[in-house]
Design a protein around this motif. Structure first.
Motif, PDB file in Angstrom:
ATOM      1  N   LEU A  43       0.761  -1.294   0.210  1.00 26.09           N
ATOM      2  CA  LEU A  43       0.152  -0.059  -0.045  1.00 26.09           C
ATOM      3  C   LEU A  43       0.814   1.231   0.032  1.00 26.09           C
ATOM      4  O   LEU A  43       0.486   2.451  -0.650  1.00 26.09           O
ATOM      5  N   LYS A  44       1.839   1.323   0.685  1.00 24.01           N
ATOM      6  CA  LYS A  44       2.996   2.371   0.786  1.00 24.01           C
ATOM      7  C   LYS A  44       3.613   2.685  -0.724  1.00 24.01           C
ATOM      8  O   LYS A  44       3.712   3.753  -0.962  1.00 24.01           O
ATOM      9  N   SER A  45       3.431   1.725  -1.465  1.00 28.16           N
ATOM     10  CA  SER A  45       4.068   1.806  -2.955  1.00 28.16           C
ATOM     11  C   SER A  45       3.160   2.199  -4.007  1.00 28.16           C
ATOM     12  O   SER A  45       3.518   2.912  -4.896  1.00 28.16           O
ATOM     13  N   LEU A  46       1.975   2.350  -3.597  1.00 29.74           N
ATOM     14  CA  LEU A  46       0.898   2.919  -4.570  1.00 29.74           C
ATOM     15  C   LEU A  46       1.157   4.439  -4.778  1.00 29.74           C
ATOM     16  O   LEU A  46       1.384   5.163  -3.820  1.00 29.74           O
ATOM     17  N   ASP A  47       1.056   4.868  -6.187  1.00 33.15           N
ATOM     18  CA  ASP A  47       1.547   6.275  -6.446  1.00 33.15           C
ATOM     19  C   ASP A  47       0.480   6.871  -6.878  1.00 33.15           C
ATOM     20  O   ASP A  47       0.162   7.683  -7.886  1.00 33.15           O
ATOM     21  N   PHE A  48      -0.746   6.746  -6.195  1.00 29.13           N
ATOM     22  CA  PHE A  48      -1.974   7.532  -6.403  1.00 29.13           C
ATOM     23  C   PHE A  48      -2.669   7.797  -5.143  1.00 29.13           C
ATOM     24  O   PHE A  48      -2.408   7.120  -4.196  1.00 29.13           O
ATOM     25  N   ASN A  49      -3.744   8.725  -5.124  1.00 28.04           N
ATOM     26  CA  ASN A  49      -4.260   8.867  -3.838  1.00 28.04           C
ATOM     27  C   ASN A  49      -5.819   8.478  -4.191  1.00 28.04           C
ATOM     28  O   ASN A  49      -6.405   8.473  -5.186  1.00 28.04           O
TER      29      ASN A  49
END
Length: 200
Positions: free
Chosen positions: A170-176
């Motif tokens: 989840l930390k790696s996801l690059d969107f909000n």
């Protein structure tokens, strides 16, 4: 798409009703109060999403399936949890073995033209997952991620190592996106990536 939250039971589990053109999706119906609410509002439930298999998130499933013929979606390991009163923690209260059939989800699924991405996030319990509704940019995180915290890892089927890997995912996801957790108030993914102490 309209989303409504119901807070259920003694430990205030969040159940979500997602209103779509052709019916409703229920996320984590924890008690039979969900069925009573749906009947009162004359809703048509087509599908149920389970983020994980603990008793406080599945207690209303069988009644909804019986009433509406709804399809229950969950991961393969969650199917194990809902059939085991120790893994689903119901042995501590009133033993519960889910009777409904499970449609096993793995990657992306589509319900009523809504594309939903499945992130596998074990740790709190085997089979835990998060559902991202891509158009609405909302993630239903179950007991994986809360505002400022994460799920406990001291239950049968929990794993500290799996939780670390799920946090890293989840930390790696690059969107909000909005995060709608299994307990407590909503948050955003970027808020948790920046400030959640377990993400640091």
């Amino acid at each position: 798409m309209k989303i409504e939250r119901l807070v259920l039971g003694a430990i205030e589990e969040n159940c979500y009703i997602i209103y779509l053109d052709d019916g409703c999706i229920i996320v984590d119906p924890g008690t039979n109060d969900v069925l009573h609410y749906c009947r009162e509002k004359q809703l048509h439930v087509t599908d149920i999403l389970l983020t994980h298999g603990h008793y406080d998130h599945i207690g209303g499933v069988d009644a909804l399936v019986e009433a509406y013929g709804a399809i229950v979606h969950a991961t393969k390991d969650t199917m194990r949890v809902v059939k085991d009163e120790v893994l689903n923690l119901s042995f501590r209260h009133q033993p519960l073995i889910l009777q409904s059939e499970i449609d096993i989800v793995d990657d992306d699924i589509v319900i009523n033209n809504e594309k939903i991405h499945v992130y596998h996030t074990p740790g709190h319990v085997i089979g835990s997952c998060c559902y991202l509704f891509e158009k609405k940019k909302i993630m239903f995180s179950g007991d994986m991620l809360f505002a400022g915290s994460v799920g406990r890892v001291d239950f049968p089927g929990s794993s500290v190592e799996d939780m670390r890997k799920s946090i890293a995912l989840l930390k790696s996801l690059d969107f909000n996106c909005t995060v709608a957790p299994g307990h407590g108030d909503s948050t955003t993914l970027q808020e948790e990536q920046k400030y959640n102490p377990y993400f640091q």
